[in-house]
Design an enzyme around this catalytic site. Structure first.
Site, PDB file in Angstrom:
ATOM      1  N   HIS A  26       7.866  -7.538  -3.859  1.00  0.00           N
ATOM      2  CA  HIS A  26       6.604  -7.923  -4.511  1.00  0.00           C
ATOM      3  C   HIS A  26       6.751  -9.233  -5.285  1.00  0.00           C
ATOM      4  O   HIS A  26       7.273  -9.231  -6.399  1.00  0.00           O
ATOM      5  CB  HIS A  26       6.145  -6.800  -5.449  1.00  0.00           C
ATOM      6  CG  HIS A  26       5.713  -5.585  -4.694  1.00  0.00           C
ATOM      7  ND1 HIS A  26       4.443  -5.458  -4.188  1.00  0.00           N
ATOM      8  CD2 HIS A  26       6.397  -4.486  -4.310  1.00  0.00           C
ATOM      9  CE1 HIS A  26       4.351  -4.301  -3.539  1.00  0.00           C
ATOM     10  NE2 HIS A  26       5.525  -3.693  -3.586  1.00  0.00           N
ATOM     11  N   GLU A  28       4.426 -10.796  -6.689  1.00  0.00           N
ATOM     12  CA  GLU A  28       3.409 -10.874  -7.745  1.00  0.00           C
ATOM     13  C   GLU A  28       3.855 -10.274  -9.065  1.00  0.00           C
ATOM     14  O   GLU A  28       3.221 -10.514 -10.094  1.00  0.00           O
ATOM     15  CB  GLU A  28       2.109 -10.197  -7.258  1.00  0.00           C
ATOM     16  CG  GLU A  28       2.173  -8.682  -7.040  1.00  0.00           C
ATOM     17  CD  GLU A  28       2.735  -8.271  -5.679  1.00  0.00           C
ATOM     18  OE1 GLU A  28       3.391  -9.112  -5.030  1.00  0.00           O
ATOM     19  OE2 GLU A  28       2.536  -7.107  -5.274  1.00  0.00           O
ATOM     20  N   CYS A  30       5.052  -6.287   1.617  1.00  0.00           N
ATOM     21  CA  CYS A  30       5.416  -4.874   1.664  1.00  0.00           C
ATOM     22  C   CYS A  30       4.718  -4.160   2.835  1.00  0.00           C
ATOM     23  O   CYS A  30       5.028  -4.420   3.984  1.00  0.00           O
ATOM     24  CB  CYS A  30       5.094  -4.247   0.317  1.00  0.00           C
ATOM     25  SG  CYS A  30       5.953  -2.707   0.065  1.00  0.00           S
ATOM     26  N   TYR A  31       3.725  -3.322   2.555  1.00  0.00           N
ATOM     27  CA  TYR A  31       3.003  -2.665   3.656  1.00  0.00           C
ATOM     28  C   TYR A  31       2.493  -3.723   4.634  1.00  0.00           C
ATOM     29  O   TYR A  31       2.547  -3.564   5.851  1.00  0.00           O
ATOM     30  CB  TYR A  31       1.826  -1.850   3.104  1.00  0.00           C
ATOM     31  CG  TYR A  31       1.029  -1.121   4.173  1.00  0.00           C
ATOM     32  CD1 TYR A  31       1.373   0.174   4.541  1.00  0.00           C
ATOM     33  CD2 TYR A  31      -0.048  -1.733   4.817  1.00  0.00           C
ATOM     34  CE1 TYR A  31       0.656   0.845   5.519  1.00  0.00           C
ATOM     35  CE2 TYR A  31      -0.764  -1.079   5.792  1.00  0.00           C
ATOM     36  CZ  TYR A  31      -0.418   0.219   6.146  1.00  0.00           C
ATOM     37  OH  TYR A  31      -1.122   0.875   7.126  1.00  0.00           O
ATOM     38  N   GLY A  62     -18.694  -9.405 -28.905  1.00  0.00           N
ATOM     39  CA  GLY A  62     -17.451  -9.337 -28.140  1.00  0.00           C
ATOM     40  C   GLY A  62     -17.367 -10.528 -27.180  1.00  0.00           C
ATOM     41  O   GLY A  62     -18.359 -11.220 -26.951  1.00  0.00           O
ATOM     42  N   VAL A  63     -16.174 -10.721 -26.626  1.00  0.00           N
ATOM     43  CA  VAL A  63     -15.950 -11.904 -25.782  1.00  0.00           C
ATOM     44  C   VAL A  63     -16.870 -11.908 -24.550  1.00  0.00           C
ATOM     45  O   VAL A  63     -17.534 -12.909 -24.263  1.00  0.00           O
ATOM     46  CB  VAL A  63     -14.482 -11.942 -25.280  1.00  0.00           C
ATOM     47  CG1 VAL A  63     -14.221 -13.227 -24.510  1.00  0.00           C
ATOM     48  CG2 VAL A  63     -13.521 -11.791 -26.429  1.00  0.00           C
ATOM     49  N   ASP A  64     -16.916 -10.785 -23.833  1.00  0.00           N
ATOM     50  CA  ASP A  64     -17.636 -10.779 -22.552  1.00  0.00           C
ATOM     51  C   ASP A  64     -19.122 -11.056 -22.735  1.00  0.00           C
ATOM     52  O   ASP A  64     -19.697 -11.900 -22.046  1.00  0.00           O
ATOM     53  CB  ASP A  64     -17.460  -9.425 -21.838  1.00  0.00           C
ATOM     54  CG  ASP A  64     -16.005  -9.066 -21.673  1.00  0.00           C
ATOM     55  OD1 ASP A  64     -15.162  -9.966 -21.827  1.00  0.00           O
ATOM     56  OD2 ASP A  64     -15.703  -7.885 -21.415  1.00  0.00           O
ATOM     57  N   GLY A  76       0.837  -1.198   0.000  1.00  0.00           N
ATOM     58  CA  GLY A  76       0.000   0.000   0.000  1.00  0.00           C
ATOM     59  C   GLY A  76       0.866   1.240   0.000  1.00  0.00           C
ATOM     60  O   GLY A  76       2.059   1.176   0.291  1.00  0.00           O
ATOM     61  N   LYS A  86     -10.216 -10.839 -17.419  1.00  0.00           N
ATOM     62  CA  LYS A  86     -10.443 -11.058 -18.858  1.00  0.00           C
ATOM     63  C   LYS A  86      -9.926 -12.426 -19.329  1.00  0.00           C
ATOM     64  O   LYS A  86     -10.625 -13.139 -20.050  1.00  0.00           O
ATOM     65  CB  LYS A  86      -9.735  -9.944 -19.631  1.00  0.00           C
ATOM     66  CG  LYS A  86     -10.026  -9.929 -21.097  1.00  0.00           C
ATOM     67  CD  LYS A  86     -11.313  -9.191 -21.356  1.00  0.00           C
ATOM     68  CE  LYS A  86     -11.632  -9.112 -22.818  1.00  0.00           C
ATOM     69  NZ  LYS A  86     -12.833  -8.316 -23.047  1.00  0.00           N
TER      70      LYS A  86
END
Ligand code: XMP
Length: 504
Positions: free
Chosen positions: A165, A167, A79-80, A220-222, A51, A360
């Site tokens: 991090h 990630e 981290c935070y 579209g995909v969604d 954060g 997505k």
């Protein structure tokens, strides 16, 4: 599907990424505001994100330590999160004047459990301003950075903290560290798209009951995944396809054919003429969007008279964005400018968003599981206002036809050369200028086409693609010889920012 990992969001720009990385390992994770920890019964692990604040600041976001203890599950502070745990467990954390940002080396001192198999001196990615000066009682150092400061701690049996991090891909062994942490969850990974699909179908049936669900499809995909999912759930369904005539060449017919092949009935509203008429004389990009958005909503609701529930293809990032910005309106694509009716339905509890927990790429995986062909699942994103944003200036039938033709040639060439999948988005735009050229022995005064192909991760930033010259040459020849009314082709080499992906 039960949530296995709760990620408490302390405001890091990487919070979503943590969730995503955990899901990639097969564990179902979600973001929560830290204050919601007491409501999270039954979870199997907790991650505290990074954060922007310093834990030494007055009013810095806190953690319900007692609840965390009571949950008795593995805990990882990033981290935070690590600074917060250090401080709350009795350690001493000091704020530094400058933020440490960028790569550093991980000097491993204890490679059991969390850092098992992690390379000593591997690269890690830092972004922080606090550091731990004195460890809490019972804590031990697992690793330090090159300057000797602790960057990985073990607070207790299954409680850990890391300063960097894991990630982000810049951290060399980040995935391994997350995997090591997740391996502490006794029941193991439980998240698979096939089982999640079953869960979604069950939830949809329960939520919908006998009500009529209306859903807008665009090809579209969604919206395709949403419609097919609702169809598979066998709830009463009315799919409406507002064909505003600003789609790619033959796209309207293709959308209908794809849905027919999937067994989904779609009600197509052919209203290209009404959109063109409404757009006549409008040059301002915002006014164009507004006009299209308003008419779209009118057409849609004009045909949705049987609506008892509205299904929207909102995705997880939109939900998170609106949760942080606090605005519901931002959940609705810019495309739907006149959103009052949707907001009203939302207030009445008449909107369902079955995809709201998915990223997505997960929607694509779900589409795959639902048997939707790759052609549709991996289709490039397409803006709601369609080709109108690729026709700066007034939209006319002539320009729509030119852009469709040029675009079709470009996209086919990309597909034939395997570049389609390597690009995030590609298209042809028509510029609002006629330039002088020569055709045969005659001078011509015709339109100019701009080709654009970009790569991007999330559409927030984008880079133009270094397409091979021979490919560009073929596409240009094809357009100059095959598309009437065009005598010049350009390739757009603008990054976003400062440009945008679309021309308007
Ligand atoms: P820009 O042009 O802002 O586009 O860089 C970023 C991404 O968003 C798409 N886009 C839209 N999508 N409604 C949509 O549903 C819109 O009004 C809209 N405008 C842009 C664009 O195609 C790109 O993928």
């Amino acid at each position: 599907m039960d949530i296995q990992v709760a990620v408490l969001d302390y405001g890091s720009q990487y919070s979503q990424l943590i969730v995503r990385r955990i899901r990639e390992q097969g564990y179902f994770a979600k973001l929560f505001p830290p204050a919601e920890l007491p409501d999270l019964e039954g979870i199997s692990a907790v991650v505290l994100s990074g954060g922007p604040r310093s834990v030494t600041e007055e009013g810095a976001p806190d953690v319900h330590l007692e609840v965390l203890r009571r949950l008795n599950v593995p805990v990882l502070g990033i981290c935070y999160g690590m600074q917060l745990l250090s401080r709350r467990l009795g350690g001493d954390v000091k704020s530094r004047a400058t933020r440490e940002y960028g790569p550093a080396k991980l000097m491993v001192e204890d490679d059991e459990v969390l850092l098992a198999g992690v390379k000593d001196r591997s690269r890690i990615w830092m972004s922080h301003s606090d550091s731990v000066k004195a460890l809490p009682e019972g804590a031990s150092v697992l690793a330090r950075n090159g300057a000797g400061a602790p960057v990985a701690l073990r607070f207790a049996e299954c409680w850990f903290g890391i300063q960097f991090h894991p990630e982000v891909t810049h951290t060399e062994d980040g995935t391994r560290i997350l995997r090591n942490f997740l391996s502490l969850i006794p029941e193991g990974p439980r998240f698979s798209m096939a089982s999640f699909k079953e869960e979604l179908l069950r939830r949809i049936r329960e939520e919908v009951g006998a009500r009529k669900v209306v859903c807008a499809v665009s090809g579209g995909v969604d919206s395709t995944v949403l419609a097919v999912l609702l169809h598979e759930a066998q709830v009463p369904l009315h799919c409406i396809f507002v064909d505003h005539g600003l789609l790619r060449k033959d796209e309207g017919d293709q959308v209908m054919a794809s849905f027919a092949a999937l067994g989904v009935e779609v009600d197509r509203i052919d209203c290209g003429d009404r959109f063109l008429a409404a757009l006549q004389g409008i040059e301002d990009p915002e006014e164009k969007r507004r006009t299209i958005g308003d008419l779209f909503i009118d057409e849609f609701f004009g045909h949705a008279t049987d609506l008892e529930l509205l299904a929207q293809g909102t995705l997880y990032p939109d939900v998170i964005e609106s949760a942080t910005s606090g605005s519901i309106a931002s959940r609705i694509k810019t495309h739907h400018n006149r959103v009052d009716r949707i907001l009203e339905l939302q207030k009445q509890g008449k909107v369902i968003e079955p995809l709201a927990e998915l990223f997505k790429d997960e929607v694509r995986a779900l589409g795959h599981t639902l048997g939707i062909p790759d052609d549709l699942v991996y289709r490039h994103p397409f803006p709601g206002p369609g080709l109108a944003v690729r026709i700066p200036g007034e939209v006319t039938a002539e320009k729509v036809a030119i852009v469709q033709e040029a675009d079709a040639g470009f996209i086919q060439a990309l597909k034939d050369s395997d570049w389609y999948r390597k690009t995030w988005q590609a298209y042809a735009a028509i510029l609002p200028v006629r330039t002088v050229g020569v055709k045969g022995d005659e001078r011509s005064h015709e339109w100019c086409i701009a080709l654009r192909a970009v790569i991007s991760e999330d559409a927030m930033t984008a880079d133009w693609v270094e397409l091979p010259y021979p490919l560009l040459r073929d596409v240009s020849n094809h357009i100059l010889n095959g598309v009437d009314g065009v005598n010049r082709v350009l390739y757009d080499i603008s990054t976003k920012p400062p440009a945008t992906i679309e021309w308007e």
